[in-house]
Design a protein around this motif. Structure first.
Motif, PDB file in Angstrom:
ATOM      1  N   UNK A   1       0.870  -1.171   0.000  1.00  0.00           N
ATOM      2  CA  UNK A   1       0.000   0.000   0.000  1.00  0.00           C
ATOM      3  C   UNK A   1       0.905   1.220   0.000  1.00  0.00           C
ATOM      4  N   UNK A   2       0.713   2.076  -0.992  1.00  0.00           N
ATOM      5  CA  UNK A   2       1.568   3.251  -1.144  1.00  0.00           C
ATOM      6  C   UNK A   2       0.732   4.510  -1.019  1.00  0.00           C
ATOM      7  N   UNK A   3       1.211   5.447  -0.194  1.00  0.00           N
ATOM      8  CA  UNK A   3       0.583   6.763  -0.037  1.00  0.00           C
ATOM      9  C   UNK A   3       1.702   7.777   0.181  1.00  0.00           C
ATOM     10  N   UNK A   4       1.337   9.041   0.300  1.00  0.00           N
ATOM     11  CA  UNK A   4       2.331  10.060   0.628  1.00  0.00           C
ATOM     12  C   UNK A   4       2.348  10.371   2.121  1.00  0.00           C
TER      13      UNK A   4
ATOM     14  N   UNK B   1      -3.050  -3.819  11.123  1.00  0.00           N
ATOM     15  CA  UNK B   1      -2.672  -4.223   9.767  1.00  0.00           C
ATOM     16  C   UNK B   1      -1.235  -4.723   9.782  1.00  0.00           C
ATOM     17  N   UNK B   2      -1.075  -6.021   9.535  1.00  0.00           N
ATOM     18  CA  UNK B   2       0.256  -6.624   9.612  1.00  0.00           C
ATOM     19  C   UNK B   2       0.663  -7.370   8.352  1.00  0.00           C
ATOM     20  N   UNK B   3      -0.272  -7.612   7.432  1.00  0.00           N
ATOM     21  CA  UNK B   3       0.053  -8.427   6.260  1.00  0.00           C
ATOM     22  C   UNK B   3       0.265  -7.613   4.990  1.00  0.00           C
ATOM     23  N   UNK B   4       0.014  -6.323   5.071  1.00  0.00           N
ATOM     24  CA  UNK B   4       0.239  -5.409   3.957  1.00  0.00           C
ATOM     25  C   UNK B   4       1.447  -4.558   4.321  1.00  0.00           C
ATOM     26  N   UNK B   5       2.342  -4.341   3.363  1.00  0.00           N
ATOM     27  CA  UNK B   5       3.482  -3.451   3.619  1.00  0.00           C
ATOM     28  C   UNK B   5       3.090  -2.045   3.189  1.00  0.00           C
ATOM     29  N   UNK B   6       3.099  -1.100   4.129  1.00  0.00           N
ATOM     30  CA  UNK B   6       2.816   0.291   3.788  1.00  0.00           C
ATOM     31  C   UNK B   6       4.124   0.990   3.463  1.00  0.00           C
ATOM     32  N   UNK B   7       4.072   1.794   2.403  1.00  0.00           N
ATOM     33  CA  UNK B   7       5.259   2.472   1.890  1.00  0.00           C
ATOM     34  C   UNK B   7       4.920   3.934   1.607  1.00  0.00           C
ATOM     35  N   UNK B   8       5.887   4.812   1.875  1.00  0.00           N
ATOM     36  CA  UNK B   8       5.666   6.246   1.718  1.00  0.00           C
ATOM     37  C   UNK B   8       6.359   6.791   0.467  1.00  0.00           C
ATOM     38  N   UNK B   9       5.593   7.519  -0.330  1.00  0.00           N
ATOM     39  CA  UNK B   9       6.122   8.189  -1.517  1.00  0.00           C
ATOM     40  C   UNK B   9       6.277   9.688  -1.261  1.00  0.00           C
ATOM     41  N   UNK B  10       6.290  10.043   0.031  1.00  0.00           N
ATOM     42  CA  UNK B  10       6.333  11.458   0.415  1.00  0.00           C
ATOM     43  C   UNK B  10       7.595  12.167  -0.077  1.00  0.00           C
TER      44      UNK B  10
ATOM     45  N   UNK C   1       9.942  11.758  -2.640  1.00  0.00           N
ATOM     46  CA  UNK C   1      10.268  12.109  -4.023  1.00  0.00           C
ATOM     47  C   UNK C   1       9.104  12.002  -5.012  1.00  0.00           C
ATOM     48  N   UNK C   2       7.987  11.461  -4.590  1.00  0.00           N
ATOM     49  CA  UNK C   2       6.892  11.144  -5.510  1.00  0.00           C
ATOM     50  C   UNK C   2       7.378  10.247  -6.649  1.00  0.00           C
ATOM     51  N   UNK C   3       8.364   9.415  -6.359  1.00  0.00           N
ATOM     52  CA  UNK C   3       8.945   8.523  -7.356  1.00  0.00           C
ATOM     53  C   UNK C   3       7.902   7.562  -7.911  1.00  0.00           C
ATOM     54  N   UNK C   4       7.143   6.925  -7.021  1.00  0.00           N
ATOM     55  CA  UNK C   4       6.097   6.011  -7.464  1.00  0.00           C
ATOM     56  C   UNK C   4       5.004   6.792  -8.190  1.00  0.00           C
ATOM     57  N   UNK C   5       4.550   7.865  -7.573  1.00  0.00           N
ATOM     58  CA  UNK C   5       3.441   8.636  -8.127  1.00  0.00           C
ATOM     59  C   UNK C   5       3.675   9.115  -9.539  1.00  0.00           C
ATOM     60  N   UNK C   6       4.866   9.599  -9.833  1.00  0.00           N
ATOM     61  CA  UNK C   6       5.145  10.091 -11.180  1.00  0.00           C
ATOM     62  C   UNK C   6       5.458   8.955 -12.150  1.00  0.00           C
TER      63      UNK C   6
ATOM     64  N   UNK D   1      -0.642  17.228  -4.123  1.00  0.00           N
ATOM     65  CA  UNK D   1       0.537  16.452  -3.709  1.00  0.00           C
ATOM     66  C   UNK D   1       0.112  15.206  -2.919  1.00  0.00           C
ATOM     67  N   UNK D   2      -0.935  14.566  -3.426  1.00  0.00           N
ATOM     68  CA  UNK D   2      -1.419  13.283  -2.924  1.00  0.00           C
ATOM     69  C   UNK D   2      -1.363  12.306  -4.089  1.00  0.00           C
ATOM     70  N   UNK D   3      -1.546  11.034  -3.787  1.00  0.00           N
ATOM     71  CA  UNK D   3      -1.635  10.039  -4.846  1.00  0.00           C
ATOM     72  C   UNK D   3      -3.098   9.740  -5.129  1.00  0.00           C
TER      73      UNK D   3
END
Length: 172
Positions: free
Chosen positions: A85-88, A103-112, A114-119, A129-131
């Motif tokens: 799960x990716x958010x900023x 929540x333990x089975x999903x890996x949460x990741x931050x794109x805050x 660089x917005x690398x994933x978002x772009x 500046x949200x996804x």
């Protein structure tokens, strides 16, 4: 950078997405985001696995909360699939939210940072500046096998279709 105005709406208002539209059949773009402990995570870190990438504007909103909890529940039924799960949201906020939500089975990741994933995936909302809400399924060979850009960012994605796409990518 490519800009796609009006590709989706946020609370009924057209917004601009930064980056190209990802399509089924293409190689998944690489990205670098941050894990809750601030270590960098890229697509290559899960190479060889089927991945469901659930994208949310912020875990601290109702639909994003429900979406992440739903995929966390599904993770138990899909032991051979990694769910990201990716958010900023900041990594610290993601860690706090996961602890409070159980929540333990999903890996949460931050794109805050660089917005690398978002772009790379065309989900960065220029005005906020949200996804944008989206779901991608990437197979073991880094090929995109499912894409959903939710047309109204405050609505739920289709949950069944990405789960089916992940199962098909596993050969089940």
């Amino acid at each position: 950078m490519e800009k796609r105005h009006g590709a989706i709406t946020f609370k009924g208002n057209a917004v601009t997405l930064l980056g190209p539209e990802v399509k089924v059949g293409q190689q998944a773009p690489d990205f670098t985001v941050l894990a809750n402990d601030l270590t960098p995570v890229s697509l290559a870190d899960s190479k060889g696995s089927v991945r469901i990438i659930s994208v949310v504007p912020s875990l601290d909103t109702g639909v994003c909360d429900q979406q992440t909890r739903r995929f966390n529940e599904e993770a138990g039924k899909l032991p051979d699939v990694k769910i990201l799960t990716i958010s900023v949201d900041l990594p610290f906020a993601q860690k706090r939210w996961c602890g409070a939500a159980g929540v333990e089975q999903v890996q949460t990741l931050s794109d805050h940072r660089e917005l690398s994933f978002g772009t790379a995936y065309g989900v960065a909302i220029e005005e906020l500046r949200l996804l944008a809400r989206a779901v991608f399924v990437v197979d073991q060979n880094d090929q995109v096998v499912y894409v959903e850009y939710v047309s109204e960012a405050t609505e739920h994605p289709n949950y069944e279709a990405p789960i089916l796409a992940a199962q098909q990518a596993l050969g089940k």
